[in-house]
Design a protein around this motif. Structure first.
Motif, PDB file in Angstrom:
ATOM      1  N   GLY A  42     -13.538   3.071  -0.363  1.00  0.00           N
ATOM      2  CA  GLY A  42     -13.163   4.474  -0.487  1.00  0.00           C
ATOM      3  C   GLY A  42     -11.711   4.659  -0.893  1.00  0.00           C
ATOM      4  N   ALA A  43     -11.094   3.618  -1.411  1.00  0.00           N
ATOM      5  CA  ALA A  43      -9.693   3.675  -1.864  1.00  0.00           C
ATOM      6  C   ALA A  43      -9.709   3.660  -3.385  1.00  0.00           C
ATOM      7  N   ILE A  44      -9.709   4.823  -4.003  1.00  0.00           N
ATOM      8  CA  ILE A  44      -9.978   4.895  -5.432  1.00  0.00           C
ATOM      9  C   ILE A  44      -8.739   5.068  -6.299  1.00  0.00           C
ATOM     10  N   SER A  45      -7.549   4.959  -5.736  1.00  0.00           N
ATOM     11  CA  SER A  45      -6.352   5.134  -6.557  1.00  0.00           C
ATOM     12  C   SER A  45      -6.052   3.862  -7.339  1.00  0.00           C
ATOM     13  N   ALA A  46      -5.324   4.013  -8.427  1.00  0.00           N
ATOM     14  CA  ALA A  46      -4.920   2.853  -9.226  1.00  0.00           C
ATOM     15  C   ALA A  46      -4.038   1.921  -8.408  1.00  0.00           C
ATOM     16  N   ASP A  47      -3.227   2.474  -7.516  1.00  0.00           N
ATOM     17  CA  ASP A  47      -2.383   1.629  -6.671  1.00  0.00           C
ATOM     18  C   ASP A  47      -3.221   0.756  -5.746  1.00  0.00           C
ATOM     19  N   ALA A  48      -4.301   1.302  -5.220  1.00  0.00           N
ATOM     20  CA  ALA A  48      -5.179   0.514  -4.347  1.00  0.00           C
ATOM     21  C   ALA A  48      -5.848  -0.603  -5.137  1.00  0.00           C
ATOM     22  N   VAL A  49      -6.306  -0.284  -6.340  1.00  0.00           N
ATOM     23  CA  VAL A  49      -6.933  -1.309  -7.179  1.00  0.00           C
ATOM     24  C   VAL A  49      -5.908  -2.387  -7.529  1.00  0.00           C
ATOM     25  N   ARG A  50      -4.695  -1.986  -7.880  1.00  0.00           N
ATOM     26  CA  ARG A  50      -3.639  -2.950  -8.203  1.00  0.00           C
ATOM     27  C   ARG A  50      -3.359  -3.850  -7.002  1.00  0.00           C
ATOM     28  N   HIS A  51      -3.316  -3.278  -5.817  1.00  0.00           N
ATOM     29  CA  HIS A  51      -3.090  -4.063  -4.598  1.00  0.00           C
ATOM     30  C   HIS A  51      -4.218  -5.071  -4.398  1.00  0.00           C
ATOM     31  N   LEU A  52      -5.453  -4.642  -4.608  1.00  0.00           N
ATOM     32  CA  LEU A  52      -6.594  -5.535  -4.448  1.00  0.00           C
ATOM     33  C   LEU A  52      -6.584  -6.649  -5.498  1.00  0.00           C
ATOM     34  N   VAL A  53      -6.199  -6.320  -6.722  1.00  0.00           N
ATOM     35  CA  VAL A  53      -6.107  -7.340  -7.775  1.00  0.00           C
ATOM     36  C   VAL A  53      -5.053  -8.378  -7.408  1.00  0.00           C
ATOM     37  N   LEU A  54      -3.875  -7.918  -7.023  1.00  0.00           N
ATOM     38  CA  LEU A  54      -2.802  -8.851  -6.670  1.00  0.00           C
ATOM     39  C   LEU A  54      -3.185  -9.726  -5.481  1.00  0.00           C
ATOM     40  N   ALA A  55      -3.829  -9.140  -4.493  1.00  0.00           N
ATOM     41  CA  ALA A  55      -4.253  -9.922  -3.329  1.00  0.00           C
ATOM     42  C   ALA A  55      -5.262 -10.989  -3.747  1.00  0.00           C
ATOM     43  N   ARG A  56      -6.181 -10.621  -4.626  1.00  0.00           N
ATOM     44  CA  ARG A  56      -7.199 -11.567  -5.085  1.00  0.00           C
ATOM     45  C   ARG A  56      -6.568 -12.705  -5.889  1.00  0.00           C
ATOM     46  N   VAL A  57      -5.635 -12.377  -6.782  1.00  0.00           N
ATOM     47  CA  VAL A  57      -4.991 -13.383  -7.622  1.00  0.00           C
ATOM     48  C   VAL A  57      -4.101 -14.310  -6.788  1.00  0.00           C
ATOM     49  N   GLU A  58      -3.400 -13.733  -5.821  1.00  0.00           N
ATOM     50  CA  GLU A  58      -2.482 -14.520  -4.996  1.00  0.00           C
ATOM     51  C   GLU A  58      -3.196 -15.241  -3.859  1.00  0.00           C
ATOM     52  N   GLY A  59      -4.505 -15.000  -3.696  1.00  0.00           N
ATOM     53  CA  GLY A  59      -5.275 -15.692  -2.677  1.00  0.00           C
ATOM     54  C   GLY A  59      -4.937 -15.288  -1.253  1.00  0.00           C
ATOM     55  N   ARG A  60      -4.618 -14.026  -1.060  1.00  0.00           N
ATOM     56  CA  ARG A  60      -4.303 -13.532   0.279  1.00  0.00           C
ATOM     57  C   ARG A  60      -5.198 -12.340   0.590  1.00  0.00           C
ATOM     58  N   PRO A  61      -5.357 -12.024   1.856  1.00  0.00           N
ATOM     59  CA  PRO A  61      -6.193 -10.860   2.186  1.00  0.00           C
ATOM     60  C   PRO A  61      -5.494  -9.552   1.821  1.00  0.00           C
ATOM     61  N   ALA A  62      -6.285  -8.595   1.386  1.00  0.00           N
ATOM     62  CA  ALA A  62      -5.736  -7.275   1.073  1.00  0.00           C
ATOM     63  C   ALA A  62      -5.436  -6.543   2.372  1.00  0.00           C
ATOM     64  N   ARG A  63      -4.390  -5.745   2.356  1.00  0.00           N
ATOM     65  CA  ARG A  63      -4.001  -4.993   3.555  1.00  0.00           C
ATOM     66  C   ARG A  63      -4.078  -3.494   3.260  1.00  0.00           C
ATOM     67  N   LEU A  64      -5.280  -3.009   3.164  1.00  0.00           N
ATOM     68  CA  LEU A  64      -5.492  -1.575   2.954  1.00  0.00           C
ATOM     69  C   LEU A  64      -5.964  -0.985   4.274  1.00  0.00           C
ATOM     70  N   ASP A  65      -5.054  -0.345   4.973  1.00  0.00           N
ATOM     71  CA  ASP A  65      -5.368   0.231   6.277  1.00  0.00           C
ATOM     72  C   ASP A  65      -5.120   1.733   6.204  1.00  0.00           C
ATOM     73  N   ALA A  66      -6.191   2.502   6.151  1.00  0.00           N
ATOM     74  CA  ALA A  66      -6.072   3.953   6.017  1.00  0.00           C
ATOM     75  C   ALA A  66      -5.399   4.592   7.234  1.00  0.00           C
ATOM     76  N   ASP A  67      -5.451   3.929   8.383  1.00  0.00           N
ATOM     77  CA  ASP A  67      -4.813   4.482   9.582  1.00  0.00           C
ATOM     78  C   ASP A  67      -3.299   4.545   9.448  1.00  0.00           C
ATOM     79  N   ARG A  68      -2.733   3.712   8.562  1.00  0.00           N
ATOM     80  CA  ARG A  68      -1.285   3.715   8.360  1.00  0.00           C
ATOM     81  C   ARG A  68      -0.832   4.873   7.479  1.00  0.00           C
TER      82      ARG A  68
END
Length: 92
Positions: A42-68
């Motif tokens: 449910g995170a549809i912004s380009a920034d969220a997608v960019r964060h997910l791409v970078l996390a995937r490429v760098e081999g680390r877990p994504a940190r998308l926490d809507a509570d923050r």
């Protein structure tokens, strides 16, 4: 002119943050998977997608926490059925 970039900076990360298009910088499969993850989360912004791409490429877990980020609206993304579109346009 010498580069002022730190030797520890990941060039892929730097190009992604500089505003270069994700499709031109990263493999299509990685971007596609990140978009699917963003829609599932449910995170549809380009920034969220960019964060997910970078996390995937760098081999680390994504940190998308809507509570923050309570000030951001929660996305409600769904698929449209063709029959619903046809009803709106008045077509049979």
């Amino acid at each position: 002119m010498e580069s002022r970039r730190s030797p520890t900076v990941n060039p892929l990360r730097e190009s992604a943050l500089s505003g270069a298009g994700m499709m031109e910088t990263f493999p299509v499969g990685v971007v596609h998977a990140a978009v699917k993850d963003a829609l599932r989360l449910g995170a549809i912004s380009a920034d969220a997608v960019r964060h997910l791409v970078l996390a995937r490429v760098e081999g680390r877990p994504a940190r998308l926490d809507a509570d923050r980020y309570p000030h951001l609206p929660v996305a409600n993304v769904g698929k449209t059925r063709p029959a619903d579109d046809m009803a709106l346009t008045g077509s049979p």
